[in-house]
Design a protein around this motif. Structure first.
Motif, mmCIF file in Angstrom:
data_model
loop_
_atom_site.group_PDB
_atom_site.id
_atom_site.type_symbol
_atom_site.label_atom_id
_atom_site.label_comp_id
_atom_site.label_asym_id
_atom_site.label_seq_id
_atom_site.Cartn_x
_atom_site.Cartn_y
_atom_site.Cartn_z
ATOM 1 N N LEU A 7 4.816 10.032 -52.802
ATOM 2 C CA LEU A 7 5.224 11.409 -52.316
ATOM 3 C C LEU A 7 4.052 11.913 -51.423
ATOM 4 O O LEU A 7 2.993 11.928 -51.665
ATOM 5 C CB LEU A 7 5.445 12.445 -53.191
ATOM 6 N N ARG A 8 4.390 12.053 -50.226
ATOM 7 C CA ARG A 8 3.647 12.735 -49.164
ATOM 8 C C ARG A 8 4.190 14.203 -48.629
ATOM 9 O O ARG A 8 5.619 14.066 -48.682
ATOM 10 C CB ARG A 8 3.353 12.065 -47.916
ATOM 11 N N ALA A 9 3.534 15.068 -48.098
ATOM 12 C CA ALA A 9 4.299 16.269 -47.788
ATOM 13 C C ALA A 9 3.240 16.560 -46.406
ATOM 14 O O ALA A 9 2.019 16.257 -46.079
ATOM 15 C CB ALA A 9 3.957 17.541 -48.598
ATOM 16 N N ASP A 10 4.185 17.153 -45.357
ATOM 17 C CA ASP A 10 3.595 17.781 -44.100
ATOM 18 C C ASP A 10 4.495 18.772 -43.799
ATOM 19 O O ASP A 10 4.928 19.486 -44.401
ATOM 20 C CB ASP A 10 3.526 16.718 -43.100
ATOM 21 N N THR A 11 4.236 19.357 -42.462
ATOM 22 C CA THR A 11 4.762 20.665 -41.926
ATOM 23 C C THR A 11 6.218 20.398 -41.772
ATOM 24 O O THR A 11 6.977 21.497 -41.965
ATOM 25 C CB THR A 11 4.133 21.362 -40.617
ATOM 26 N N THR A 12 6.700 19.186 -41.819
ATOM 27 C CA THR A 12 8.257 19.042 -41.600
ATOM 28 C C THR A 12 9.038 19.028 -42.656
ATOM 29 O O THR A 12 10.103 19.115 -42.863
ATOM 30 C CB THR A 12 8.398 17.931 -40.725
ATOM 31 N N GLY A 13 8.233 18.448 -43.906
ATOM 32 C CA GLY A 13 8.771 18.263 -45.071
ATOM 33 C C GLY A 13 8.028 17.349 -46.039
ATOM 34 O O GLY A 13 7.035 16.966 -45.825
ATOM 35 N N ILE A 14 9.079 16.478 -46.908
ATOM 36 C CA ILE A 14 8.253 15.439 -47.732
ATOM 37 C C ILE A 14 8.761 14.102 -47.465
ATOM 38 O O ILE A 14 9.844 13.859 -46.690
ATOM 39 C CB ILE A 14 8.638 15.908 -49.295
ATOM 40 N N ALA A 15 7.944 13.196 -47.673
ATOM 41 C CA ALA A 15 8.501 11.711 -47.589
ATOM 42 C C ALA A 15 8.167 11.074 -48.950
ATOM 43 O O ALA A 15 7.057 11.166 -49.620
ATOM 44 C CB ALA A 15 7.351 11.058 -46.385
ATOM 45 N N VAL A 16 9.351 10.523 -49.566
ATOM 46 C CA VAL A 16 9.370 9.822 -50.605
ATOM 47 C C VAL A 16 9.360 8.337 -50.219
ATOM 48 O O VAL A 16 10.221 7.685 -49.402
ATOM 49 C CB VAL A 16 10.398 9.977 -51.484
ATOM 50 N N THR A 17 8.291 7.443 -50.826
ATOM 51 C CA THR A 17 8.223 5.949 -50.417
ATOM 52 C C THR A 17 8.578 5.366 -51.371
ATOM 53 O O THR A 17 8.335 5.267 -52.669
ATOM 54 C CB THR A 17 6.589 5.870 -49.989
ATOM 55 N N GLY A 18 9.544 4.296 -51.173
ATOM 56 C CA GLY A 18 10.033 3.416 -52.047
ATOM 57 C C GLY A 18 9.426 2.026 -51.735
ATOM 58 O O GLY A 18 8.785 1.818 -50.863
ATOM 59 N N PRO A 19 10.055 1.125 -52.277
ATOM 60 C CA PRO A 19 9.465 -0.461 -52.239
ATOM 61 C C PRO A 19 9.879 -1.069 -50.735
ATOM 62 O O PRO A 19 9.253 -1.659 -50.284
ATOM 63 C CB PRO A 19 10.257 -1.084 -53.311
ATOM 64 N N LEU A 20 11.126 -0.489 -50.261
ATOM 65 C CA LEU A 20 11.459 -1.238 -48.991
ATOM 66 C C LEU A 20 11.549 -0.013 -47.804
ATOM 67 O O LEU A 20 11.556 -0.297 -46.806
ATOM 68 C CB LEU A 20 12.702 -1.530 -49.317
ATOM 69 N N HIS A 21 11.515 1.248 -48.128
ATOM 70 C CA HIS A 21 11.606 2.256 -47.206
ATOM 71 C C HIS A 21 11.005 3.493 -47.355
ATOM 72 O O HIS A 21 10.603 3.746 -48.609
ATOM 73 C CB HIS A 21 13.239 2.418 -46.698
ATOM 74 N N THR A 22 10.929 4.469 -46.402
ATOM 75 C CA THR A 22 10.408 5.709 -46.791
ATOM 76 C C THR A 22 11.503 6.837 -46.108
ATOM 77 O O THR A 22 12.180 6.769 -45.264
ATOM 78 C CB THR A 22 9.041 5.980 -45.723
ATOM 79 N N ARG A 23 11.682 7.738 -47.373
ATOM 80 C CA ARG A 23 12.829 8.633 -46.966
ATOM 81 C C ARG A 23 12.340 10.062 -46.566
ATOM 82 O O ARG A 23 11.424 10.452 -47.361
ATOM 83 C CB ARG A 23 13.748 8.668 -48.144
ATOM 84 N N ARG A 24 12.729 10.532 -45.663
ATOM 85 C CA ARG A 24 12.155 11.773 -45.173
ATOM 86 C C ARG A 24 13.247 13.066 -45.542
ATOM 87 O O ARG A 24 14.509 12.601 -45.403
ATOM 88 C CB ARG A 24 11.913 11.908 -43.742
ATOM 89 N N ILE A 25 12.606 14.205 -46.266
ATOM 90 C CA ILE A 25 13.370 14.922 -46.550
ATOM 91 C C ILE A 25 13.103 16.443 -46.143
ATOM 92 O O ILE A 25 11.825 16.812 -46.463
ATOM 93 C CB ILE A 25 13.529 15.351 -48.192
ATOM 94 N N PRO A 26 13.621 17.205 -45.146
ATOM 95 C CA PRO A 26 13.248 18.374 -44.515
ATOM 96 C C PRO A 26 13.066 19.517 -45.586
ATOM 97 O O PRO A 26 13.770 19.558 -46.637
ATOM 98 C CB PRO A 26 14.087 18.774 -43.447
ATOM 99 N N TRP A 27 12.084 20.287 -45.430
ATOM 100 C CA TRP A 27 11.730 21.589 -46.235
ATOM 101 C C TRP A 27 13.209 22.330 -46.494
ATOM 102 O O TRP A 27 13.354 22.943 -47.624
ATOM 103 C CB TRP A 27 10.682 22.588 -45.648
ATOM 104 N N GLY A 28 13.698 22.666 -45.643
ATOM 105 C CA GLY A 28 15.212 23.468 -45.652
ATOM 106 C C GLY A 28 16.169 22.864 -46.715
ATOM 107 O O GLY A 28 17.075 23.429 -47.249
#
Length: 100
Positions: free
Chosen positions: A6-27
């Motif tokens: 799990l990583r967070a920045d100003t736009t939202g969070i990023a969830v890293t899996g074995p094959l890809h990274t999924r971005r989820i905005p704060w909203g």
């Protein structure tokens, strides 16, 4: 070696899996918590992030105007333990709540 998922920045969070990274905005984040649960005589925290469906915050706000709402049945619950985060889930929860 601990894999941080799990990583967070100003736009939202990023969830890293074995094959890809999924971005989820704060909203789209409905709630963040770190409840403690006991099992086998030990207590541990787990980070829980409730995510709204892609419909967005405006659709959700209209649906949740009533009192006592606990979220839509379509909301998604992401959970992360100490191994996933590389640190205490309660600490991560406090940091994410400051950004939200």
């Amino acid at each position: 070696r601990i894999r941080v998922r799990l990583r967070a920045d100003t736009t939202g969070i990023a969830v890293t899996g074995p094959l890809h990274t999924r971005r989820i905005p704060w909203g789209r984040i409905h709630s963040i918590s770190a409840p403690q649960r006991g099992r086998f005589g030990r207590r541990a925290s787990v980070l829980e992030i409730e995510v709204r469906p892609d419909g967005g915050a405006a659709d959700h706000a209209a649906d949740t105007a009533g009192a006592g709402d606990t979220g839509d049945a379509d909301d998604e619950l992401l959970t992360f333990g100490r191994f996933d985060l590389g640190t205490d889930p309660a600490d991560v929860c406090r940091q994410l709540l400051r950004r939200l």
